[in-house]
Write a protein that holds these residues in place. Sequence first.
Motif, PDB file in Angstrom:
ATOM      1  N   ILE A 147       5.391   8.207  -9.069  1.00 24.27           N
ATOM      2  CA  ILE A 147       6.339   7.878  -8.787  1.00 24.27           C
ATOM      3  C   ILE A 147       6.541   6.902  -9.267  1.00 24.27           C
ATOM      4  O   ILE A 147       5.348   6.186 -10.188  1.00 24.27           O
ATOM      5  CB  ILE A 147       5.655   8.211  -7.532  1.00 24.27           C
ATOM      6  CG1 ILE A 147       4.288   6.797  -7.041  1.00 24.27           C
ATOM      7  CG2 ILE A 147       5.656   8.871  -6.008  1.00 24.27           C
ATOM      8  CD1 ILE A 147       3.866   6.713  -5.440  1.00 24.27           C
ATOM      9  N   ALA A 148       7.887   5.812  -9.448  1.00 25.08           N
ATOM     10  CA  ALA A 148       7.746   4.725  -9.917  1.00 25.08           C
ATOM     11  C   ALA A 148       8.275   3.587  -8.651  1.00 25.08           C
ATOM     12  O   ALA A 148       9.268   3.881  -8.404  1.00 25.08           O
ATOM     13  CB  ALA A 148       8.520   4.609 -11.071  1.00 25.08           C
ATOM     14  N   LEU A 149       7.270   2.711  -8.468  1.00 19.78           N
ATOM     15  CA  LEU A 149       8.100   1.930  -7.956  1.00 19.78           C
ATOM     16  C   LEU A 149       8.387   0.577  -8.151  1.00 19.78           C
ATOM     17  O   LEU A 149       6.937  -0.543  -9.315  1.00 19.78           O
ATOM     18  CB  LEU A 149       6.696   1.407  -6.512  1.00 19.78           C
ATOM     19  CG  LEU A 149       6.512   2.659  -5.704  1.00 19.78           C
ATOM     20  CD1 LEU A 149       5.139   2.470  -4.430  1.00 19.78           C
ATOM     21  CD2 LEU A 149       7.580   3.333  -5.127  1.00 19.78           C
ATOM     22  N   GLY A 150       9.794  -0.108  -8.309  1.00 15.03           N
ATOM     23  CA  GLY A 150       9.986  -0.978  -9.301  1.00 15.03           C
ATOM     24  C   GLY A 150       9.802  -2.793  -8.237  1.00 15.03           C
ATOM     25  O   GLY A 150      10.546  -2.485  -6.744  1.00 15.03           O
TER      26      GLY A 150
ATOM     27  N   VAL B 211       0.433  -1.263   0.474  1.00 17.76           N
ATOM     28  CA  VAL B 211       0.562  -0.137  -0.252  1.00 17.76           C
ATOM     29  C   VAL B 211       0.909   0.919  -0.174  1.00 17.76           C
ATOM     30  O   VAL B 211       1.647   1.536   1.121  1.00 17.76           O
ATOM     31  CB  VAL B 211      -0.816   0.323   1.135  1.00 17.76           C
ATOM     32  CG1 VAL B 211      -1.957   1.213   1.544  1.00 17.76           C
ATOM     33  CG2 VAL B 211      -2.092  -1.228   0.927  1.00 17.76           C
ATOM     34  N   THR B 212       0.729   2.256  -1.119  1.00 15.79           N
ATOM     35  CA  THR B 212       1.351   3.539  -1.122  1.00 15.79           C
ATOM     36  C   THR B 212       0.794   4.490  -1.409  1.00 15.79           C
ATOM     37  O   THR B 212      -0.631   4.462  -1.085  1.00 15.79           O
ATOM     38  CB  THR B 212       2.767   3.162  -2.164  1.00 15.79           C
ATOM     39  OG1 THR B 212       3.041   4.187  -1.728  1.00 15.79           O
ATOM     40  CG2 THR B 212       2.248   3.219  -3.530  1.00 15.79           C
ATOM     41  N   ARG B 213       1.100   5.790  -0.959  1.00  6.73           N
ATOM     42  CA  ARG B 213      -0.055   7.527  -1.577  1.00  6.73           C
ATOM     43  C   ARG B 213       0.939   7.354  -2.378  1.00  6.73           C
ATOM     44  O   ARG B 213       2.590   7.795  -2.069  1.00  6.73           O
ATOM     45  CB  ARG B 213       0.145   7.750  -0.493  1.00  6.73           C
ATOM     46  CG  ARG B 213       0.783   8.127   0.374  1.00  6.73           C
ATOM     47  CD  ARG B 213       0.798   9.492   1.000  1.00  6.73           C
ATOM     48  NE  ARG B 213       2.182   9.970   1.875  1.00  6.73           N
ATOM     49  CZ  ARG B 213       1.726   9.832   3.508  1.00  6.73           C
ATOM     50  NH1 ARG B 213       1.443   9.676   3.960  1.00  6.73           N
ATOM     51  NH2 ARG B 213       3.660  10.169   3.976  1.00  6.73           N
ATOM     52  N   CYS B 214       0.003   8.701  -3.395  1.00 13.49           N
ATOM     53  CA  CYS B 214       0.604   9.111  -4.230  1.00 13.49           C
ATOM     54  C   CYS B 214      -0.031  10.938  -4.105  1.00 13.49           C
ATOM     55  O   CYS B 214      -1.210  10.431  -4.354  1.00 13.49           O
ATOM     56  CB  CYS B 214       1.524   9.575  -5.947  1.00 13.49           C
ATOM     57  SG  CYS B 214       1.421  10.021  -6.602  1.00 13.49           S
TER      58      CYS B 214
ATOM     59  N   ALA C  65       6.327  12.984  -2.675  1.00 18.45           N
ATOM     60  CA  ALA C  65       4.792  13.108  -3.325  1.00 18.45           C
ATOM     61  C   ALA C  65       3.780  13.186  -2.842  1.00 18.45           C
ATOM     62  O   ALA C  65       2.361  12.678  -2.397  1.00 18.45           O
ATOM     63  CB  ALA C  65       4.483  11.830  -3.868  1.00 18.45           C
ATOM     64  N   ARG C  66       4.160  14.557  -2.361  1.00 14.55           N
ATOM     65  CA  ARG C  66       3.180  15.594  -1.665  1.00 14.55           C
ATOM     66  C   ARG C  66       2.929  17.003  -2.246  1.00 14.55           C
ATOM     67  O   ARG C  66       3.395  18.219  -1.926  1.00 14.55           O
ATOM     68  CB  ARG C  66       3.695  15.752  -0.260  1.00 14.55           C
ATOM     69  CG  ARG C  66       5.270  15.919   0.086  1.00 14.55           C
ATOM     70  CD  ARG C  66       5.803  15.730   1.137  1.00 14.55           C
ATOM     71  NE  ARG C  66       5.759  14.956   2.300  1.00 14.55           N
ATOM     72  CZ  ARG C  66       5.120  14.161   3.049  1.00 14.55           C
ATOM     73  NH1 ARG C  66       4.929  15.352   3.911  1.00 14.55           N
ATOM     74  NH2 ARG C  66       5.238  13.330   4.005  1.00 14.55           N
TER      75      ARG C  66
ATOM     76  N   CYS D 205       2.870   5.733 -10.282  1.00 17.63           N
ATOM     77  CA  CYS D 205       1.171   6.560  -9.807  1.00 17.63           C
ATOM     78  C   CYS D 205       1.162   7.807  -9.572  1.00 17.63           C
ATOM     79  O   CYS D 205       2.178   7.796  -9.471  1.00 17.63           O
ATOM     80  CB  CYS D 205       0.638   5.822  -8.346  1.00 17.63           C
ATOM     81  SG  CYS D 205       0.952   4.691  -7.745  1.00 17.63           S
ATOM     82  N   CYS D 206       0.527   8.126 -10.047  1.00 13.28           N
ATOM     83  CA  CYS D 206       0.076   9.965 -10.339  1.00 13.28           C
ATOM     84  C   CYS D 206      -0.899  10.174  -9.380  1.00 13.28           C
ATOM     85  O   CYS D 206      -1.353   9.725  -8.662  1.00 13.28           O
ATOM     86  CB  CYS D 206      -0.060  10.183 -11.577  1.00 13.28           C
ATOM     87  SG  CYS D 206       1.216   9.458 -12.803  1.00 13.28           S
TER      88      CYS D 206
END
Length: 381
Positions: free
Chosen positions: A293-296, A48-51, A281-282, A130-131
């Motif tokens: 953001i780009a999560l690999g 779980v993440t946030r942008c 990302a704020r 995620c944008c």
Amino acid sequence: MEERITLSVIKADVGGLCGHTIAHEELLEACEFVLDDAVDEILIDYYVTRCGDDIDLIMTHKLGIDNEKIHGLAWKAFEEATEVAKELKLYGAGQDLLAEGFTGNVKGMGPGCAEMEFVERPSEPIIVFCCDKTDPTAFNLPLYKIFADPFNTAGLVYDKSMKDGFKFDVLDIYEDKQITLKTPEETYSLLALIGNLEKYAVKRVHRAKDDEIAAVVSSEKLNLMAGEYVGKDDPVAIVRAQSGMPAVGEVLEAFATPHFVPGWMRGCHWGPLMPVSEEDARPSRFDGPARVIALGFQLSDGKLIGPNDLFEDISFNRAREQALKMADMIRKMGPFQPHRLPEAMMEYTSVPQILEGLKDRFEDTEKIEKIEKLRERGDME
Ligand code: F6R
Ligand code: MG
Ligand code: MG
């Protein structure tokens, strides 16, 4: 038959701290709590993440795309997060849960979703983008660069798996219509469509050689919900990399020279898309500028190994600087085009009502000219 893995990324904004800046940690925790309960039942793994103010649920499972259980799980996670958001009186609590209750699929109900199903390769590098503060067409240009521009992706020239090119599914977001165009043969036709960010969004990309899925974006046709169009919102995308797909570095290179995207402040302005780390990302300046953001991850039997926060790399510092320079430049235009979006693309605004209120005050120019002339001749008071 080889087992297929599904990667589902489902996102929603259910409350901001403060205003539309970021999703509160406690909302992410509420989502994690729900997803954790589903591991080994229906999920293999999750992250779980946030942008900005959007929460992004990254989930792996074996149930295929558009699965009711997975979509229902995401909806439940967002509902729980909404409860917390309401308790904390966060801004816009529950704003993306537009339907009264879940009815089988999150599409058209507020949340956005990008999903793909494939047989996991011996080593499976994937990148989740995620944008915030933009819409799905933000991916049109980078996806073109990644899969069709040899000046971006050297592999198009040097890797025989890619020499046949890629197929782009392009969606007409106002109508329920889709077209598939193949590069390199149909490059110009593809650009003729996807250069129009008002109407066309890249939905999926397949490798031409074997139709293997390469990328998917959370672009959906606009759905009329609660009297308003929804679906044109802060997007997510998944891209598979390496071993016959563009390399991780080729995928990321498409974000090294920032481009203008729609969606900044009140969904009414063009602004640069700034590649940032999870931490950065704020979006707060003029509610932006738009972030990506780009999560690999590496998949290991569906387990999400990672993430590697790819835009944290200092080699993206200059892209950020450039994005900020572009922001300074276009901000000077204030409410004037081209900073301001054309009317049809404006979101969250009362401009149509404001213009409606002025409608009766417009007069025929010919009539005004006649009156002026009469006045000049002294025939009129
Ligand atoms: C939200 C967004 C923001 C808001 C703006 C006004 O995604 O882009 O720029 O549109 O902060 O928000 P309200 O109308 O809620 O005061
Ligand atoms: Mg918000
Ligand atoms: Mg948002």
